[in-house]
Design a protein around this motif. Structure first.
Motif, PDB file in Angstrom:
ATOM      1  N   ILE A   1       0.027   9.366  51.010  1.00  0.00           N
ATOM      2  CA  ILE A   1      -0.515   8.102  51.859  1.00  0.00           C
ATOM      3  C   ILE A   1       0.746   6.944  51.454  1.00  0.00           C
ATOM      4  N   GLU A   2       1.112   6.802  50.086  1.00  0.00           N
ATOM      5  CA  GLU A   2       1.946   5.491  49.683  1.00  0.00           C
ATOM      6  C   GLU A   2       3.332   5.761  49.920  1.00  0.00           C
ATOM      7  N   GLY A   3       3.622   7.039  49.913  1.00  0.00           N
ATOM      8  CA  GLY A   3       5.012   7.653  50.045  1.00  0.00           C
ATOM      9  C   GLY A   3       5.869   7.394  48.605  1.00  0.00           C
ATOM     10  N   TYR A   4       5.282   7.386  47.688  1.00  0.00           N
ATOM     11  CA  TYR A   4       5.962   7.478  46.467  1.00  0.00           C
ATOM     12  C   TYR A   4       6.732   8.896  46.008  1.00  0.00           C
ATOM     13  N   THR A   5       7.567   8.822  45.445  1.00  0.00           N
ATOM     14  CA  THR A   5       8.387   9.967  45.003  1.00  0.00           C
ATOM     15  C   THR A   5       7.786  10.683  43.774  1.00  0.00           C
ATOM     16  N   PHE A   6       8.063  11.674  43.367  1.00  0.00           N
ATOM     17  CA  PHE A   6       7.557  12.359  42.140  1.00  0.00           C
ATOM     18  C   PHE A   6       8.043  11.867  40.946  1.00  0.00           C
ATOM     19  N   GLU A   7       9.231  11.198  40.900  1.00  0.00           N
ATOM     20  CA  GLU A   7       9.669  10.508  39.699  1.00  0.00           C
ATOM     21  C   GLU A   7       9.008   9.228  39.645  1.00  0.00           C
ATOM     22  N   GLU A   8       8.679   8.389  40.536  1.00  0.00           N
ATOM     23  CA  GLU A   8       7.932   7.266  40.500  1.00  0.00           C
ATOM     24  C   GLU A   8       6.308   7.546  40.106  1.00  0.00           C
ATOM     25  N   ILE A   9       5.758   8.434  40.509  1.00  0.00           N
ATOM     26  CA  ILE A   9       4.532   8.813  40.214  1.00  0.00           C
ATOM     27  C   ILE A   9       4.815   9.265  38.547  1.00  0.00           C
ATOM     28  N   GLY A  10       5.613  10.026  38.213  1.00  0.00           N
ATOM     29  CA  GLY A  10       5.917  10.359  36.978  1.00  0.00           C
ATOM     30  C   GLY A  10       5.883   9.341  35.930  1.00  0.00           C
ATOM     31  N   ARG A  11       6.755   8.181  36.381  1.00  0.00           N
ATOM     32  CA  ARG A  11       6.866   7.214  35.629  1.00  0.00           C
ATOM     33  C   ARG A  11       5.551   6.078  35.516  1.00  0.00           C
ATOM     34  N   HIS A  12       4.707   6.519  36.436  1.00  0.00           N
ATOM     35  CA  HIS A  12       3.421   5.611  36.424  1.00  0.00           C
ATOM     36  C   HIS A  12       2.405   6.245  35.422  1.00  0.00           C
ATOM     37  N   TYR A  13       2.532   7.590  35.372  1.00  0.00           N
ATOM     38  CA  TYR A  13       1.727   8.371  34.369  1.00  0.00           C
ATOM     39  C   TYR A  13       2.380   8.764  33.162  1.00  0.00           C
ATOM     40  N   GLY A  14       3.618   8.606  32.935  1.00  0.00           N
ATOM     41  CA  GLY A  14       4.514   8.972  31.821  1.00  0.00           C
ATOM     42  C   GLY A  14       4.506  10.497  31.815  1.00  0.00           C
ATOM     43  N   TRP A  15       4.645  11.312  32.711  1.00  0.00           N
ATOM     44  CA  TRP A  15       5.017  12.840  33.047  1.00  0.00           C
ATOM     45  C   TRP A  15       6.384  12.942  33.599  1.00  0.00           C
TER      46      TRP A  15
END
Length: 182
Positions: free
Chosen positions: A127-141
């Motif tokens: 929905i928001e179009g974030y990449t895997f890297e951006e989501i990983g940075r958010h969660y620390g994964w």
């Protein structure tokens, strides 16, 4: 300059959504910035220092380009009686309210079935179009972990709602092989 061009081309392979001219311009700017800040007294080779600066500039340019692409501009309405040098044109199709309602209903159904973190990953990615890297940075994964969790969320949603249509693909589904050979 060859260093700047080489780095821009290397980054262009992974950032196909950013125009090549932008990457080359950022790489050349990073090179001139590095040459202005370079201190030979520190006994660091210029090529190593310039590579570090140019890579940083390219990463920042790609991230800002993607952020700007995700930003939705606020629509401005101009009345015909205003002193505008142009007439407003809105040739976008009218929103399909039935499709929006069914999409909202689908999201609500998925939200009730999935755990909060899996639903959040689905929402961030689709929905928001974030990449895997951006989501990983958010969660620390890591990027790979986010991809695993996304696949897990999709599989759980498909198991919970087998009546929903599958995505259209070019290649046949291996589960349908018996139909193709019969």
């Amino acid at each position: 300059m060859a260093l700047a061009y080489r780095l821009a081309w290397r980054f262009a392979r992974n950032a196909r959504d950013v125009p090549m001219d932008e990457l080359i311009g950022e790489a050349l700017y990073g090179l001139t910035y590095a040459s202005g800040l370079f201190d030979a007294a520190r006994a660091v080779p210029f090529a190593a220092y310039a590579t570090l600066v140019v890579r940083h500039r390219l990463i920042q340019a790609i991230l800002s380009w993607r952020r700007a692409k995700r930003a939705v501009p606020y629509p401005v309405r101009i009345e015909a009686g205003d002193d505008a040098p142009w007439e407003p044109e809105d040739d976008r199709p009218a929103p399909d309210l039935v499709a929006q309602a069914s999409a909202r209903e689908m999201c609500d159904r998925i939200r009730r079935v999935l755990p909060a973190n899996l639903y959040a990953i689905l929402r961030f990615y689709y929905i928001e179009g974030y990449t895997f890297e951006e989501i990983g940075r958010h969660y620390g994964w890591t990027r790979q972990r986010i991809q695993q969790l996304l696949n897990k969320a999709i599989a759980k949603a498909r198991r919970a709602f087998p009546d929903w249509p599958r995505p259209i693909r070019d290649e046949p589904d291996p589960a349908d092989e018996h139909v193709l050979t019969a």
